[in-house]
Design an enzyme around this catalytic site. Structure first.
Site, mmCIF file in Angstrom:
data_model
loop_
_atom_site.group_PDB
_atom_site.id
_atom_site.type_symbol
_atom_site.label_atom_id
_atom_site.label_comp_id
_atom_site.label_asym_id
_atom_site.label_seq_id
_atom_site.Cartn_x
_atom_site.Cartn_y
_atom_site.Cartn_z
ATOM 1 N N TYR A 148 58.895 98.745 2.639
ATOM 2 C CA TYR A 148 60.243 99.058 3.108
ATOM 3 C C TYR A 148 60.318 100.517 3.546
ATOM 4 O O TYR A 148 60.085 101.427 2.750
ATOM 5 C CB TYR A 148 61.283 98.818 2.014
ATOM 6 N N ALA A 196 73.323 86.304 3.379
ATOM 7 C CA ALA A 196 72.786 86.027 4.723
ATOM 8 C C ALA A 196 72.844 87.264 5.613
ATOM 9 O O ALA A 196 73.319 87.222 6.750
ATOM 10 C CB ALA A 196 73.532 84.856 5.364
ATOM 11 N N GLY A 215 74.643 89.802 5.573
ATOM 12 C CA GLY A 215 75.994 90.236 5.927
ATOM 13 C C GLY A 215 76.850 89.191 6.601
ATOM 14 O O GLY A 215 78.067 89.356 6.718
ATOM 15 N N THR A 250 79.865 87.621 4.721
ATOM 16 C CA THR A 250 80.987 88.494 4.385
ATOM 17 C C THR A 250 82.192 88.232 5.264
ATOM 18 O O THR A 250 83.301 88.671 4.938
ATOM 19 C CB THR A 250 80.597 89.979 4.550
ATOM 20 N N GLY A 251 81.997 87.543 6.380
ATOM 21 C CA GLY A 251 83.076 87.321 7.332
ATOM 22 C C GLY A 251 83.233 88.461 8.313
ATOM 23 O O GLY A 251 84.122 88.454 9.169
#
Length: 370
Positions: A101, A259, A261, A264-265
């Site tokens: 990362y 997923a 973000g 989150t909608g």
């Protein structure tokens, strides 16, 4: 008792009250839920290691390829530090990183392990008694051979982290070859005192059972299998991985639990995510996702919770699952804490799964099929 978030750099989380519960709120009236002392730590598989019921993924920290739109900078570094501090202050002390990362190998700007080590050092300087459960991973690169490659890579990770040992060391994905040697290396790491528990990541049911049996011969439990798992990516339920984890006493660590973000909608067909995620979560996919997101939102309103908290709570309710959403800001970390201390109903769990089945699954990490 509430915490008002005035800025990501000036957080103050209150201690537990006499009942062992504190409430965490963000600026305004939105309720970000409660953490209970009973949910603070859970055993990781058959090991003796205890971690927070919810973790934080540090994949985005220092990354300059998949995340951050190729623009990692000092502002993002400070935001990641605030996310770390907010997580720890709100009881989320299990932090997952990896040697790749943010590394140059992944076209990164700064290694995530280096950042995490820096944040831990600075936090401990303020509060020497603070506890953080660090998990990192070994990259099964084709040119790495033998058990010694695992312990050697772990020592390099420890150097970047500035630690003598970590709580959890995982094989990031199955190797094209040499897997038995890698498993032996995990066992060696335990016996050398470099790590408290060991796990794997992106392992199929077959490989998971093989790794479990190999370590069992040495009296070492396989603590975890970290896989892609969310309401809209339920492959672990379908390919036998979740069942095997439950049967063998291996904790399933869920990465991308919201997923990336999308649950989150925040994203819509008119406002899809940028970068590589935009090629996965297309406007067409997001359009089909709206009925599920609307129901998640409705359920959240019943509990005074956000869609993010509902999506995470759905995973926690599956039992033997520790989600590790990625936190880039303090506000996100505090919101994640609100997924703890409550449960959606079984009826709602089944309803959300049924709605999710109407959506074609997104593509996962290819090594899951090795």
């Amino acid at each position: 008792m509430a915490v008002h978030l005035c800025s990501v750099s000036s957080l103050s989380i209150p201690p537990l009250n006499r009942t062992g519960i504190f409430t965490v709120r963000a600026l305004g009236s939105k309720d970000f839920g409660t953490l209970t002392s009973q949910e603070e730590k859970v055993k990781l598989g058959g090991s003796e290691l205890k971690v927070s019921r919810l973790g934080i993924g540090a994949w985005s920290w220092g990354d300059n390829s998949y995340w951050n739109d190729f623009g990692w900078n000092d502002v993002m570094t400070k935001a990641a530090k605030a996310a770390f501090n907010a997580s720890v202050d709100s009881g989320i002390t299990f932090i997952d990183t990896a040697e790749v990362y943010g590394s140059s190998l992944a076209l990164g700007a700064i290694n995530s392990e280096t950042l995490l080590g820096r944040y831990i050092k600075e936090k401990k300087a303020q509060d020497p008694g603070v506890e953080v459960e660090v998990a990192t991973k070994f990259a099964a690169l084709p040119w790495r051979f033998g058990r010694q490659s695992v312990t050697s890579a772990l020592k390099d990770s420890l150097s970047r982290l500035g630690l003598a040992s970590v709580e959890l060391y995982q094989l990031h994905w199955p190797g094209v070859w040499g897997n038995e040697g890698y498993i032996d290396g995990l066992g060696d790491a335990v016996e050398q005192g470099l790590v408290k528990a060991v796990g794997v990541s992106n392992y199929s049911e077959k490989r998971l059972r093989e790794a479990y049996e190999q370590l069992k011969k040495r009296g070492i439990p396989l603590a975890s299998n970290q896989v892609n798992y969310s309401l809209i990516y339920r492959l672990p339920e379908e390919n036998g991985v979740k069942t095997a984890c439950d049967e063998l006493g291996i904790t399933l660590i869920a990465y991308s639990p919201i997923a990336q973000g999308v649950l989150t909608g925040k994203y819509t067909p008119e406002n899809p995510p940028t970068g590589p995620r935009g090629r996965i979560y297309t406007p067409e996919f997001l359009a089909k996702l709206q009925p599920l997101l609307n129901r998640i939102r409705d359920i959240g309103q019943n509990y005074n919770k956000t869609p993010t908290q509902v999506a995470l709570n759905w995973l926690i309710a599956q039992e033997n699952v520790v989600p590790i959403p990625g936190a880039k800001t303090a506000e996100q970390a505090i919101e994640f804490a609100g997924a703890l201390g409550w449960r959606i109903s079984n009826e709602e769990i089944n309803e959300l799964r049924s709605l999710a089945k109407e959506i074609k699954p997104v593509v996962g990490f290819p090594v899951e099929k090795l």
